[in-house]
Design an enzyme around this catalytic site. Structure first.
Site, PDB file in Angstrom:
ATOM      1  N   LYS A  54       0.638  -1.093   0.239  1.00 15.56           N
ATOM      2  CA  LYS A  54       0.326   0.203   0.285  1.00 15.56           C
ATOM      3  C   LYS A  54       1.093   1.176  -0.428  1.00 15.56           C
ATOM      4  CE  LYS A  54      -4.156  -2.529   2.267  1.00 15.56           C
ATOM      5  NZ  LYS A  54      -3.990  -2.865   3.306  1.00 15.56           N
ATOM      6  N   GLN A  98      -3.803  -1.238   9.976  1.00 18.49           N
ATOM      7  CA  GLN A  98      -3.605  -2.941   9.776  1.00 18.49           C
ATOM      8  C   GLN A  98      -4.169  -3.867  10.519  1.00 18.49           C
ATOM      9  OE1 GLN A  98      -2.425  -3.544   6.063  1.00 18.49           O
ATOM     10  NE2 GLN A  98      -3.641  -5.612   6.943  1.00 18.49           N
ATOM     11  N   ASP A 121     -10.602   2.738   4.434  1.00 19.61           N
ATOM     12  CA  ASP A 121     -10.993   1.552   4.332  1.00 19.61           C
ATOM     13  C   ASP A 121     -12.745   1.637   4.383  1.00 19.61           C
ATOM     14  OD1 ASP A 121      -9.091  -0.077   4.204  1.00 19.61           O
ATOM     15  OD2 ASP A 121      -8.339  -0.148   6.474  1.00 19.61           O
TER      16      ASP A 121
END
Ligand code: NDP
Length: 285
Positions: A54, A98, A121
């Site tokens: 990412k 994460q 997200d």
């Protein structure tokens, strides 16, 4: 094989190039540069690989890297403090915690702390509520990637019968709401659905997000349907999707392969979400 193979790598590369162009344009016009804070807690090797991917992709798009790595023993309060710092920083447009976080930490509570306007997200309850109500906001990346693939191959969604197999907060539910937003007639299936093959066989657009290796066979598919396979299953024979690729490709109109279909879209849409968050912060969206 009659189906068109949807090339996720090509679509993802186009999205990433578009984001890079938008980042450069914003920088030139306003002097502002979108920034992404990836927050990694602990040393889980898979999580490290994901976060590295990412960060690399966002750096390639010109997005500033605000990565934070905390040790496995970090307390809930320490991780919370990092999230708060990122929430307050005008240089951070998007925040990605994460998951999973190490045992002893409450990942749900930490995710809930992320400012919805920086929730790239799209996993906070506020983001989920905005999606459900059709309000502006950041949507989860993989579901956005599914819609981007369908749009890239000009799959008509309005009025289409769409069937989503899987109802997770991460994929199934948000995909269903994004399809509804596009005026598809949406059916959601799950482990208690009766006659799953019969329900799926009515779909013009079939989304498999189950996590069961090759569950979806040709008998689940209407001739000419668009079939999107979100599944990633690690088997002795390598990565497999939720769809039996060869027999379904003989019947469907379009199909995504695994790998090379939905997979590459997730990071591409994360970058686009970071750009969108920067535009929202600047009052441009
Ligand atoms: P979850 O395990 O959270 O959800 C699976 C869903 O499938 C549940 O709703 C479950 O139903 C349903 N289900 C399970 N078995 C059956 C069955 N036999 N028949 C019908 N429905 C069933 O998975 P995720 O949504 O997180 O992920 C789904 C897949 O997508 C996984 O393979 C995952 O690896 C992949 N994935 C891929 C991404 C990408 O970037 N390409 C990103 C995220 C996920 P119930 O609710 O009743 O239990």
């Amino acid at each position: 094989m009659s189906a068109t193979i949807i090339d996720g790598r090509e679509v993802a590369a186009r999205v990433r190039a578009e984001v890079a162009r938008d980042v450069a344009e914003m920088r030139k016009r306003t002097g502002r540069i979108p920034g992404l804070a990836t927050i990694l807690v602990g040393e889980d090797p898979a999580s490290e690989v994901y976060v590295r991917g990412k960060r690399k992709a966002s750096a390639e798009a010109g997005i500033t890297d605000h990565h934070q790595h905390l040790p496995a023993g970090a307390s809930q309060r320490e991780v919370a403090a990092v999230i708060e710092e990122c929430n307050d920083s005008p240089d951070v447009s998007g925040i990605l915690l994460q998951l999973p976080v190490p045992e002893g930490l409450d990942g749900k509570a930490l995710t809930a702390m992320i400012s919805p306007d920086k929730d790239v997200d799209g996993l906070t309850q506020v983001s989920a509520g905005r999606l459900m109500q059709g309000a502006p906001g950041l949507r989860p990346c993989t579901p956005l990637g599914v819609i981007e693939l369908l749009d890239s191959y000009s799959v008509a969604l309005e009025g289409a019968q769409a069937v989503v197999v899987g109802r997770s907060d991460l994929v199934g539910k948000p995909v269903a709401f994004l399809l509804l937003e596009r005026n598809a007639t949406v059916t959601m299936c799950h482990s208690r659905t009766k006659d799953l093959p019969g329900v799926c066989a009515r779909a013009d657009v079939l989304i498999a997000a189950v996590g069961r290796t090759e569950l979806i066979g040709a008998d689940y598919v209407k001739p000419g349907a668009a079939v999107i396979d979100v599944g990633i299953n690690r088997t002795e024979d390598g990565l497999k999707g939720d769809v039996q690729f060869e027999p379904v490709a003989d019947k469907a109109g379009l199909i995504t392969p695994v790998p090379g279909g939905v997979g590459p879209m997730t990071i591409a849409m994360l970058l686009r979400n970071t750009m969108t968050a920067a535009q929202l912060a600047a009052g441009e969206q």
